[in-house]
Design a protein around this motif. Structure first.
Motif, PDB file in Angstrom:
ATOM      1  N   ARG A  34       0.852  -1.198   0.000  1.00  0.00           N
ATOM      2  CA  ARG A  34       0.000   0.000   0.000  1.00  0.00           C
ATOM      3  C   ARG A  34       0.886   1.246   0.000  1.00  0.00           C
ATOM      4  O   ARG A  34       0.608   2.223   0.672  1.00  0.00           O
ATOM      5  N   LEU A  35       1.936   1.199  -0.790  1.00  0.00           N
ATOM      6  CA  LEU A  35       2.860   2.322  -0.896  1.00  0.00           C
ATOM      7  C   LEU A  35       2.238   3.406  -1.780  1.00  0.00           C
ATOM      8  O   LEU A  35       1.949   3.167  -2.952  1.00  0.00           O
ATOM      9  N   PRO A  36       2.021   4.609  -1.244  1.00  0.00           N
ATOM     10  CA  PRO A  36       1.442   5.677  -2.075  1.00  0.00           C
ATOM     11  C   PRO A  36       2.347   6.011  -3.260  1.00  0.00           C
ATOM     12  O   PRO A  36       3.573   5.987  -3.146  1.00  0.00           O
ATOM     13  N   GLN A  37       1.733   6.330  -4.381  1.00  0.00           N
ATOM     14  CA  GLN A  37       2.508   6.606  -5.585  1.00  0.00           C
ATOM     15  C   GLN A  37       3.424   7.803  -5.410  1.00  0.00           C
ATOM     16  O   GLN A  37       4.543   7.812  -5.931  1.00  0.00           O
ATOM     17  N   ASP A  38       2.979   8.824  -4.674  1.00  0.00           N
ATOM     18  CA  ASP A  38       3.834   9.999  -4.519  1.00  0.00           C
ATOM     19  C   ASP A  38       5.040   9.694  -3.634  1.00  0.00           C
ATOM     20  O   ASP A  38       6.133  10.225  -3.860  1.00  0.00           O
ATOM     21  N   VAL A  39       4.872   8.804  -2.652  1.00  0.00           N
ATOM     22  CA  VAL A  39       6.004   8.383  -1.825  1.00  0.00           C
ATOM     23  C   VAL A  39       6.951   7.503  -2.634  1.00  0.00           C
ATOM     24  O   VAL A  39       8.177   7.628  -2.543  1.00  0.00           O
ATOM     25  N   GLU A  40       6.380   6.616  -3.449  1.00  0.00           N
ATOM     26  CA  GLU A  40       7.214   5.761  -4.307  1.00  0.00           C
ATOM     27  C   GLU A  40       8.085   6.601  -5.229  1.00  0.00           C
ATOM     28  O   GLU A  40       9.250   6.273  -5.483  1.00  0.00           O
ATOM     29  N   ALA A  41       7.544   7.701  -5.742  1.00  0.00           N
ATOM     30  CA  ALA A  41       8.326   8.581  -6.610  1.00  0.00           C
ATOM     31  C   ALA A  41       9.503   9.189  -5.854  1.00  0.00           C
ATOM     32  O   ALA A  41      10.614   9.312  -6.398  1.00  0.00           O
ATOM     33  N   CYS A  42       9.287   9.560  -4.583  1.00  0.00           N
ATOM     34  CA  CYS A  42      10.382  10.070  -3.753  1.00  0.00           C
ATOM     35  C   CYS A  42      11.461   9.001  -3.577  1.00  0.00           C
ATOM     36  O   CYS A  42      12.661   9.278  -3.737  1.00  0.00           O
ATOM     37  N   MET A  43      11.048   7.790  -3.262  1.00  0.00           N
ATOM     38  CA  MET A  43      11.993   6.707  -3.043  1.00  0.00           C
ATOM     39  C   MET A  43      12.786   6.407  -4.311  1.00  0.00           C
ATOM     40  O   MET A  43      14.005   6.183  -4.272  1.00  0.00           O
ATOM     41  N   ASN A  44      12.109   6.417  -5.444  1.00  0.00           N
ATOM     42  CA  ASN A  44      12.773   6.082  -6.705  1.00  0.00           C
ATOM     43  C   ASN A  44      13.788   7.137  -7.137  1.00  0.00           C
ATOM     44  O   ASN A  44      14.656   6.852  -7.974  1.00  0.00           O
ATOM     45  N   SER A  45      13.683   8.349  -6.587  1.00  0.00           N
ATOM     46  CA  SER A  45      14.635   9.396  -6.963  1.00  0.00           C
ATOM     47  C   SER A  45      16.063   9.022  -6.600  1.00  0.00           C
ATOM     48  O   SER A  45      17.024   9.546  -7.186  1.00  0.00           O
ATOM     49  N   TRP A  46      16.236   8.106  -5.644  1.00  0.00           N
ATOM     50  CA  TRP A  46      17.569   7.701  -5.205  1.00  0.00           C
ATOM     51  C   TRP A  46      18.173   6.617  -6.086  1.00  0.00           C
ATOM     52  O   TRP A  46      19.367   6.321  -5.976  1.00  0.00           O
ATOM     53  N   ARG A  47      17.387   6.018  -6.955  1.00  0.00           N
ATOM     54  CA  ARG A  47      17.871   4.880  -7.734  1.00  0.00           C
ATOM     55  C   ARG A  47      18.952   5.275  -8.732  1.00  0.00           C
ATOM     56  O   ARG A  47      19.737   4.429  -9.161  1.00  0.00           O
ATOM     57  N   GLN A  48      19.023   6.530  -9.104  1.00  0.00           N
ATOM     58  CA  GLN A  48      20.086   6.961 -10.007  1.00  0.00           C
ATOM     59  C   GLN A  48      21.466   6.735  -9.401  1.00  0.00           C
ATOM     60  O   GLN A  48      22.454   6.619 -10.131  1.00  0.00           O
ATOM     61  N   LEU A  49      21.541   6.630  -8.060  1.00  0.00           N
ATOM     62  CA  LEU A  49      22.836   6.412  -7.408  1.00  0.00           C
ATOM     63  C   LEU A  49      23.345   4.984  -7.595  1.00  0.00           C
ATOM     64  O   LEU A  49      24.522   4.713  -7.332  1.00  0.00           O
ATOM     65  N   GLU A  50      22.486   4.087  -8.044  1.00  0.00           N
ATOM     66  CA  GLU A  50      22.954   2.731  -8.332  1.00  0.00           C
ATOM     67  C   GLU A  50      24.014   2.747  -9.430  1.00  0.00           C
ATOM     68  O   GLU A  50      24.912   1.907  -9.453  1.00  0.00           O
ATOM     69  N   ARG A  51      23.934   3.740 -10.323  1.00  0.00           N
ATOM     70  CA  ARG A  51      24.937   3.857 -11.383  1.00  0.00           C
ATOM     71  C   ARG A  51      26.296   4.297 -10.838  1.00  0.00           C
ATOM     72  O   ARG A  51      27.308   4.176 -11.529  1.00  0.00           O
ATOM     73  N   SER A  52      26.305   4.798  -9.595  1.00  0.00           N
ATOM     74  CA  SER A  52      27.548   5.235  -8.948  1.00  0.00           C
ATOM     75  C   SER A  52      28.059   4.211  -7.939  1.00  0.00           C
ATOM     76  O   SER A  52      28.927   4.532  -7.119  1.00  0.00           O
ATOM     77  N   GLY A  53      27.503   3.012  -7.963  1.00  0.00           N
ATOM     78  CA  GLY A  53      27.986   1.952  -7.086  1.00  0.00           C
ATOM     79  C   GLY A  53      27.260   1.806  -5.778  1.00  0.00           C
ATOM     80  O   GLY A  53      27.678   1.019  -4.917  1.00  0.00           O
ATOM     81  N   PHE A  54      26.158   2.529  -5.591  1.00  0.00           N
ATOM     82  CA  PHE A  54      25.384   2.386  -4.364  1.00  0.00           C
ATOM     83  C   PHE A  54      24.394   1.223  -4.496  1.00  0.00           C
ATOM     84  O   PHE A  54      23.836   0.986  -5.570  1.00  0.00           O
ATOM     85  N   GLU A  55      24.185   0.526  -3.380  1.00  0.00           N
ATOM     86  CA  GLU A  55      23.138  -0.483  -3.285  1.00  0.00           C
ATOM     87  C   GLU A  55      21.917   0.138  -2.613  1.00  0.00           C
ATOM     88  O   GLU A  55      22.062   0.977  -1.734  1.00  0.00           O
ATOM     89  N   LEU A  56      20.726  -0.265  -3.030  1.00  0.00           N
ATOM     90  CA  LEU A  56      19.489   0.201  -2.409  1.00  0.00           C
ATOM     91  C   LEU A  56      18.738  -0.990  -1.826  1.00  0.00           C
ATOM     92  O   LEU A  56      18.584  -2.022  -2.484  1.00  0.00           O
ATOM     93  N   GLU A  57      18.278  -0.828  -0.584  1.00  0.00           N
ATOM     94  CA  GLU A  57      17.461  -1.847   0.075  1.00  0.00           C
ATOM     95  C   GLU A  57      16.217  -1.183   0.647  1.00  0.00           C
ATOM     96  O   GLU A  57      16.314  -0.112   1.253  1.00  0.00           O
ATOM     97  N   VAL A  58      15.075  -1.817   0.471  1.00  0.00           N
ATOM     98  CA  VAL A  58      13.813  -1.309   0.997  1.00  0.00           C
ATOM     99  C   VAL A  58      13.196  -2.381   1.884  1.00  0.00           C
ATOM    100  O   VAL A  58      13.072  -3.541   1.480  1.00  0.00           O
ATOM    101  N   PHE A  59      12.809  -1.981   3.087  1.00  0.00           N
ATOM    102  CA  PHE A  59      12.226  -2.904   4.066  1.00  0.00           C
ATOM    103  C   PHE A  59      10.796  -2.494   4.384  1.00  0.00           C
ATOM    104  O   PHE A  59      10.441  -1.311   4.309  1.00  0.00           O
ATOM    105  N   ASP A  60       9.984  -3.494   4.750  1.00  0.00           N
ATOM    106  CA  ASP A  60       8.668  -3.227   5.302  1.00  0.00           C
ATOM    107  C   ASP A  60       8.638  -3.733   6.744  1.00  0.00           C
ATOM    108  O   ASP A  60       9.668  -4.145   7.292  1.00  0.00           O
ATOM    109  N   LYS A  61       7.482  -3.687   7.351  1.00  0.00           N
ATOM    110  CA  LYS A  61       7.378  -4.052   8.770  1.00  0.00           C
ATOM    111  C   LYS A  61       7.871  -5.473   9.015  1.00  0.00           C
ATOM    112  O   LYS A  61       8.623  -5.723   9.970  1.00  0.00           O
ATOM    113  N   LYS A  62       7.457  -6.411   8.179  1.00  0.00           N
ATOM    114  CA  LYS A  62       7.849  -7.806   8.398  1.00  0.00           C
ATOM    115  C   LYS A  62       9.342  -8.016   8.195  1.00  0.00           C
ATOM    116  O   LYS A  62      10.010  -8.647   9.033  1.00  0.00           O
TER     117      LYS A  62
END
Length: 262
Positions: free
Chosen positions: A32-60
């Motif tokens: 139930r991730l809001p689309q506007d929040v997902e857009a904020c989170m996805n803004s960081w994905r460009q850093l994967e091209r610079s060698g960063f790893e991205l991990e996303v967690f939920d409650k479980k």
């Protein structure tokens, strides 16, 4: 510390090991991730091209990580967090203490500026905040970070986002322990206050406890100009309902219905 113009040079090898280039985010229910929040989170994905790893967690997955890496006591404390904001606070301390890296809130937008310089050592990097009680408004960093700037009613504190450090950093450890003990305390008087229990109040207290006990101020760096890198996005859909901790502080949390959560 907040008004020091430049970070202190690294005085020892204690913090010389670089922080992992790993970005971690949390949202309690990713189904139930809001689309506007997902857009904020996805803004960081460009850093994967610079060698960063991205991990996303939920409650479980966050609970599983805490149980596996820290044990039952910490999992129980996490489960006492009655609001998703508290869960995210508690999880970020847990993850960065164990693994190191970079925790950023799901509603922060990346502006594309280079951040590699924040990972050349393992010191804790924090964003300073200042709140003016008289005007009920935040003070702009360009004002409160100037040496000597102060006014009656200004409250200086550290935000919990970003949280960047090497593993086992003593300030992150203290923030985790203080949050755990606060959550374990007798709650006969009601649900605990978010800011003081897991949020910026807890983190700021932990910073000054550790520094006053003899840890060198060089253990951390104040990110004076963090807003050039990232800002918390306003408005967002979730801020208008119970998912906003300010509207649910010290109240039993009820997740909004799917129609409300859009």
């Amino acid at each position: 510390m907040v008004q020091r113009c430049e970070p202190s040079p690294l005085g020892s090898a204690t913090w010389s090991a670089p922080a992992p280039k790993r970005i971690v985010q949390f949202w309690d229910d990713l189904q139930r991730l809001p689309q506007d929040v997902e857009a904020c989170m996805n803004s960081w994905r460009q850093l994967e091209r610079s060698g960063f790893e991205l991990e996303v967690f939920d409650k479980k997955s966050a609970s599983d990580f805490i149980r596996t890496r820290l044990g039952a006591r910490y999992e129980d404390a996490f489960n006492r967090c009655y609001h998703p904001s508290m869960m995210s606070d508690y999880f970020r301390y847990s993850y960065v203490f164990v693994e190191g890296g970079f925790y950023i809130d799901a509603d922060d937008v990346y502006h594309g500026t280079p951040i590699d310089q924040l990972f050349v050592d393992g010191r804790l990097k924090l964003q300073p905040f200042c709140y003016d009680i008289g005007t009920s408004q935040m003070v702009d960093p360009s004002i409160f970070t100037k040496p000597g700037a102060n006014q009656p009613g200004w409250i200086f504190y550290f935000n919990t986002t970003p949280l960047i450090a090497s593993p086992r950093h003593p300030i992150v450890e203290r923030a985790l322990l203080n949050a755990t003990e606060s959550l374990e305390a007798d709650s006969a008087s009601g649900l605990p206050e978010v800011q003081a229990t897991t949020g910026p109040g807890n983190l700021t207290r932990s910073v000054f406890e550790v520094i006053s006990e003899g840890c060198s101020p060089d253990a951390m760096v104040v990110a004076h100009d963090w807003e050039r890198t990232s800002t918390s996005q306003w408005p967002l859909s979730y801020r208008n309902d119970s998912r906003n901790w300010r509207l649910s502080n010290q109240q039993a949390y009820r997740a909004p219905s799917p129609s409300d959560a859009r």
